[in-house]
Design an enzyme around this catalytic site. Structure first.
Site, short mmCIF file in Angstrom:
data_model
loop_
_atom_site.label_atom_id
_atom_site.label_comp_id
_atom_site.label_asym_id
_atom_site.label_seq_id
_atom_site.Cartn_x
_atom_site.Cartn_y
_atom_site.Cartn_z
N GLU A 246 0.82 -1.22 0.00
CA GLU A 246 0.00 0.00 0.00
C GLU A 246 0.85 1.26 0.00
O GLU A 246 0.38 2.35 0.31
CB GLU A 246 -0.93 -0.02 1.21
CG GLU A 246 -1.94 -1.15 1.19
CD GLU A 246 -3.18 -0.86 0.33
OE1 GLU A 246 -3.69 0.26 0.39
OE2 GLU A 246 -3.62 -1.77 -0.39
N HIS B 272 -4.59 1.86 7.23
CA HIS B 272 -3.17 2.12 6.97
C HIS B 272 -2.52 2.62 8.26
O HIS B 272 -3.19 3.23 9.10
CB HIS B 272 -2.99 3.23 5.91
CG HIS B 272 -3.41 2.84 4.53
ND1 HIS B 272 -4.13 3.67 3.70
CD2 HIS B 272 -3.19 1.71 3.82
CE1 HIS B 272 -4.33 3.06 2.54
NE2 HIS B 272 -3.78 1.88 2.59
N CYS C 275 -2.53 11.46 3.68
CA CYS C 275 -2.85 10.53 2.57
C CYS C 275 -2.62 11.19 1.23
O CYS C 275 -2.32 10.54 0.23
CB CYS C 275 -4.31 10.10 2.61
SG CYS C 275 -4.81 9.32 4.12
O1 SUG Z 1 -7.67 3.30 0.06
N1 SUG Z 1 -10.32 5.60 0.10
C1 SUG Z 1 -8.89 5.34 0.21
C2 SUG Z 1 -8.29 6.24 1.23
C3 SUG Z 1 -6.79 6.16 1.22
C4 SUG Z 1 -6.19 6.89 2.36
N2 SUG Z 1 -4.78 6.84 2.30
C5 SUG Z 1 -3.96 6.76 3.34
N3 SUG Z 1 -4.39 6.43 4.53
N4 SUG Z 1 -2.71 6.93 3.15
C6 SUG Z 1 -8.65 3.87 0.55
O2 SUG Z 1 -9.45 3.30 1.32
C7 SUG Z 1 -12.51 5.37 -0.91
C8 SUG Z 1 -13.09 5.38 -2.30
C9 SUG Z 1 -14.59 5.35 -2.31
O3 SUG Z 1 -15.19 4.72 -1.43
O4 SUG Z 1 -15.17 5.93 -3.25
C10 SUG Z 1 -11.03 5.08 -0.91
O5 SUG Z 1 -10.53 4.41 -1.79
#
Ligand code: SUG
Length: 446
Positions: free
Chosen positions: A176, A252, A370
């Site tokens: 990730e 994460h 993020c």
């Molecule tokens: O991978 N949300 C992302 C958020 C990523 C956050 N990144 C870090 N923590 N570094 C994920 O879960 C949601 C998309 C949606 O539901 O439309 C989404 O992919």
């Protein structure tokens, strides 16, 4: 002696299809907001305002482009044939959920784009970058190819940069990116790279019961090997994410921990046995190391997940002090706010907290941390980048105008079925690649 380097925050520009798809099990905000209307234009402008703010603090800032969405290439691989319009119409009719997965603008969270090691830490004196394969969520698996192409376009000078292939595509090496990686460094000591992981593909370890653990230990170990960390200049440690933290919504590591130079801010549910890891860091980094640990009592993990105080950017300013850039939700809720006030009051380098409105991204579980990939670069390495990705007032103005020209101010899942949205996206991205000097990085440009 390695040359001095500076951190650049490569923020992801929010893409024109930013929407609430409800796609990420284990990500509380994504599940809560699924199906609600989004505002891609506001989301992109909030992201640009953050970049401008970080740049105004005197911190290095740069930008990474969004990806083509919907991913027509993926839809074609899944059997939808015909012209672009036909592919979208067929997918909308026969498998609406696949269209939704292929339309996510999740590439905006560039902490998940790659993991990186600065040249001062590596054996060959080059910057190493590995795009994340994002195996755990299908709507994110489709990011790796474009990320790889974009990173190769930006970091093309092989005298300074190595852009590795993403790790082999499989659950075994689910990666990730930097959302699970923290680099700590104090003068006179080797840098410490924390490669955190949520499950092992091979070894028996405790796992979360409710939500997926995304990153594997095997992926983290492969990254540490690939980046050829110099034995005298960097050490790699592999803490496990606390399974109960993952079950509480910390999908994460960066949902519950953030580190910068000699400072680490974490919640006790970030890692298994956090106090033992703190002791290891004290031994490795010496007296200059500082940390702030929140207990569940002080800051219930549920509140930390809801308000994201640990998903802040901790930035070293030109005067050597640090500032925290936190989401506004952390100011609005008492326990996270009190915790951040304690951070500023205690004996550590953090002297200020700034709260920013990033609600469009936050509603999908993406806070300030993020939205950025941290890449340390020397001046010579900056000069080796030919693309126009470093943030300036001019680029800021151009990107704002570009967003206002191309982005809609409202999207609901139903709108993803509109082939015109895909066309608008292609026109926008084509213009963007010219603005950023990236060449052809998207399928529709080849
Ligand atoms: O991978 N949300 C992302 C958020 C990523 C956050 N990144 C870090 N923590 N570094 C994920 O879960 C949601 C998309 C949606 O539901 O439309 C989404 O992919």
């Amino acid at each position: 002696m390695p040359s001095p380097s500076r951190e650049y925050n490569f923020d992801g520009l929010v893409g024109p299809t930013h929407n609430y798809g409800g796609l990420s099990p284990g990500n509380v905000a994504s599940l809560t907001h699924g199906g609600r209307p989004s505002n891609p234009r506001e989301a992109a402008l909030q992201g640009l305002a953050k970049m401008k703010f970080v740049a105004s603090l005197g911190v290095g800032q740069a930008v990474l482009p969004p990806h083509q969405r919907p991913s027509l290439k993926t839809l074609r691989r899944l059997g939808f044939i015909g012209t672009d319009e036909e592919v979208i119409t067929r997918a909308a009719r026969e498998a609406e959920h696949l269209l939704r997965l292929c339309s996510s603008a999740a590439a905006m969270w560039t902490a998940n784009a790659a993991t990186c090691a600065p040249s001062e830490d590596t054996e060959d004196g080059r910057v190493h970058l590995t795009p994340a394969n994002l195996q755990e969520m299908f709507h994110r698996v489709i990011e790796a190819d474009t990320t790889w192409a974009v990173l190769r376009a930006i970091f093309s000078d092989e005298r300074h940069f190595v852009v590795h292939e993403p790790l082999p595509a499989s659950s075994h090496f689910a990666d990730e990116g930097a959302a699970n990686h923290t680099r700590l460094k104090v003068p006179g000591r080797p840098a410490v790279h924390l490669f955190a992981w949520g499950r092992s593909a091979w070894q028996p370890t405790e796992r979360p019961h409710q939500f997926p653990a995304r990153q594997t230990l095997e992926a983290s170990q492969a990254l540490a090997r690939l980046h050829r960390l110099h034995p005298g200049r960097a050490i790699a440690l592999f803490p496990q994410q606390d399974p109960s933290g993952i079950d509480a919504g910390a999908f994460h590591t960066d949902v519950l921990a953030v580190g910068n130079d000699g400072y680490l801010m974490l919640h006790e549910r970030a890692f298994v046995d956090p106090r033992a890891w703190i002791k290891t860091l004290q031994d490795s980094l010496g007296d200059a190391f500082r940390y702030t640990l929140a207990t569940d009592r002080e800051l219930p993990v549920k509140d930390a997940v809801a308000a994201y105080p640990f998903n802040s950017q901790v930035l070293t300013l030109p005067d050597g002090t640090m500032a925290v850039v936190a989401p506004i939700e952390s100011q609005e809720q008492p326990a996270p706010r009190r915790f951040l006030e304690r951070v500023v009051a205690e004996d550590n380098p953090v002297k200020a907290v700034h709260y920013l409105d990033l609600r469009q991204s936050m509603h999908n579980g993406g806070g300030p941390a993020c939205l950025r990939q941290r890449i340390r670069l020397t001046d010579e390495e900056v000069r080796a980048v030919k693309a126009n990705v470093f943030f300036t007032d001019t680029l800021h103005r151009q990107l704002e105008a570009w967003v206002k020209k191309h982005y809609r101010d409202r999207l609901v899942p139903e709108d993803l079925k509109d082939p015109a949205l895909a066309r608008e996206g292609m026109a926008a991205l084509d213009e963007l690649t010219r603005l950023l000097g990236l060449g052809s990085v998207y399928d529709f440009q080849r």
